[in-house]
Scaffold this active site. Structure first.
Site, short mmCIF file in Angstrom:
data_model
loop_
_atom_site.label_atom_id
_atom_site.label_comp_id
_atom_site.label_asym_id
_atom_site.label_seq_id
_atom_site.Cartn_x
_atom_site.Cartn_y
_atom_site.Cartn_z
N THR A 107 10.46 -26.12 -3.25
CA THR A 107 9.47 -25.15 -2.77
C THR A 107 8.10 -25.70 -3.17
OG1 THR A 107 11.01 -23.34 -3.15
CG2 THR A 107 8.68 -22.76 -2.88
N LYS A 182 9.53 -19.67 3.73
CA LYS A 182 9.98 -19.41 2.35
C LYS A 182 8.99 -18.51 1.61
CE LYS A 182 11.69 -20.19 -1.82
NZ LYS A 182 12.98 -19.81 -2.31
N LYS A 257 5.50 -18.47 -9.21
CA LYS A 257 5.14 -19.71 -8.50
C LYS A 257 5.06 -19.45 -6.99
CE LYS A 257 7.17 -24.07 -6.99
NZ LYS A 257 8.25 -25.04 -7.06
#
Ligand code: NAD
Length: 309
Positions: A107, A182, A257
């Site tokens: 990611t 995502k 994050k």
């Protein structure tokens, strides 16, 4: 001929993913700079190399599963020119389908993902950004969801490989759009988890039982995955980290994050995401209180005013 895969980054996610590739019959060779991580990958059945270049020797496919964009750019720039100069001597440029295939499952920020795609294109390789959801449990069980960005031909080449590590492989569009999917998904998840937690804490103060709220909301319009699969209140859904002292699961530090990546992306395109911004701030507080290693659903404890530290 058997597809040879170099798998770079054998951590919590990469180790079990590489093991699943080996189990599916791929000739996968992994590398990670941490010796302990290499050892546990080897125990799980992954052939391990002494360097990324060694893992890469003779590989048609490179998969990266790394902490952040800088790591991905560094590994890709190290591996790309060598592979291309080795595998594609100067005899025409129309054989792109024979180029190496680079797949990043980390990611990372969308800008870095697009830079990685650009680097691959310039070097004559094909590339896909394919971040995952499903966490360590999904990585071990081979049930991850992959969200993919890149050109359609690169995606078609990556799909069967990703299917050896996951249950669902989705095409989201051009370069970087897997990462976009995502962070949009995880922004919804972060906000939903916080509001679900707020509702349970409000119910407690109103004298409404957890069970009664669950029974109503799970069949009503307040329903969400955070409620019916991963409830932040204990004893209501079997897979909840709430049943286990908020042991992860999906660590709050990783949720933070992802929420920060979403904010960065939103700022880059001028999108207004006030609830996403608030969720990032609340998870920053939760992580700053020492709970970064707890499951993200443990944020309910902060909302209750009951932090451990
Ligand atoms: P991790 O820290 O366990 O693994 C990352 C590995 O990369 C480490 O073992 C590290 O040594 C290695 N590494 C760092 N620099 C390297 C380099 N230059 N070359 C080779 N290896 C290098 O992290 P993780 O939990 O496996 O997560 C990996 C990625 O997956 C992250 O981008 C994360 O955001 C994403 N992700 C994680 C989860 C999860 O639940 N853990 C879920 C979805 C997505």
């Amino acid at each position: 001929m058997m597809t040879r895969i170099a798998f770079i980054g054998l951590g919590n996610m990469g180790g079990p993913m590489a093991a699943n590739l080996a189990r599916a019959g791929y000739d996968a060779r992994g590398f990670d700079p941490l010796a302990a991580v290499r050892d546990s990958a080897e125990e799980a059945g992954v052939k391990v190399a002494a360097s990324a270049r060694e893992a890469m020797a003779g590989a048609d496919v490179v998969i990266t599963m790394l902490p952040a964009g800088a790591h991905v750019l560094s590994v890709w720039s190290d591996l790309l020119p060598h592979e291309v100069s080795k595998g594609r001597p100067s005899q025409g440029t129309d054989d792109a389908t024979e180029g190496a295939l680079f797949i990043d499952c980390s990611t990372i920020d969308i800008d870095s993902a697009r830079r990685a795609h650009d680097m691959a294109r310039v070097a004559g390789a094909r590339s896909v950004d394919a971040p995952v959801s499903g966490g360590v449990t999904g990585a071990k069980a081979g049930t991850l969801t992959f969200m993919c960005g890149g050109d359609a031909a690169a995606f078609a080449a990556a799909k069967p490989i990703l299917e050896a590590m996951g249950k669902t492989v989705l095409y989201c569009g051009g370069p970087g759009l897997g990462q976009a999917a995502k962070i949009c998904n995880n922004m919804m998840l972060g906000v939903a988890m916080i509001v679900t937690s707020e509702a349970f804490v409000l119910a407690e103060k109103l004298g409404l039982s957890h069970q009664a709220l669950f029974d109503v909301a799970s069949v009503s319009s307040g329903q969400s995955w955070s409620l019916t699969s991963y409830c932040p209140a204990a004893g209501l859904t079997p897979a909840s980290p709430a049943n286990n002292g908020y042991k992860p699961g999906f660590m709050a530090a990783l949720m933070l994050k992802d929420l920060r990546l979403a904010q960065e992306a939103a700022a880059g395109v001028g999108a207004s995401t006030p609830l996403g911004a608030m969720a990032a701030q609340l998870y920053a507080l939760y992580v700053a209180s020492g709970e970064g290693g707890s499951d993200f659903s443990g944020v309910i404890e902060m909302i209750r005013g009951k932090l451990r530290n």
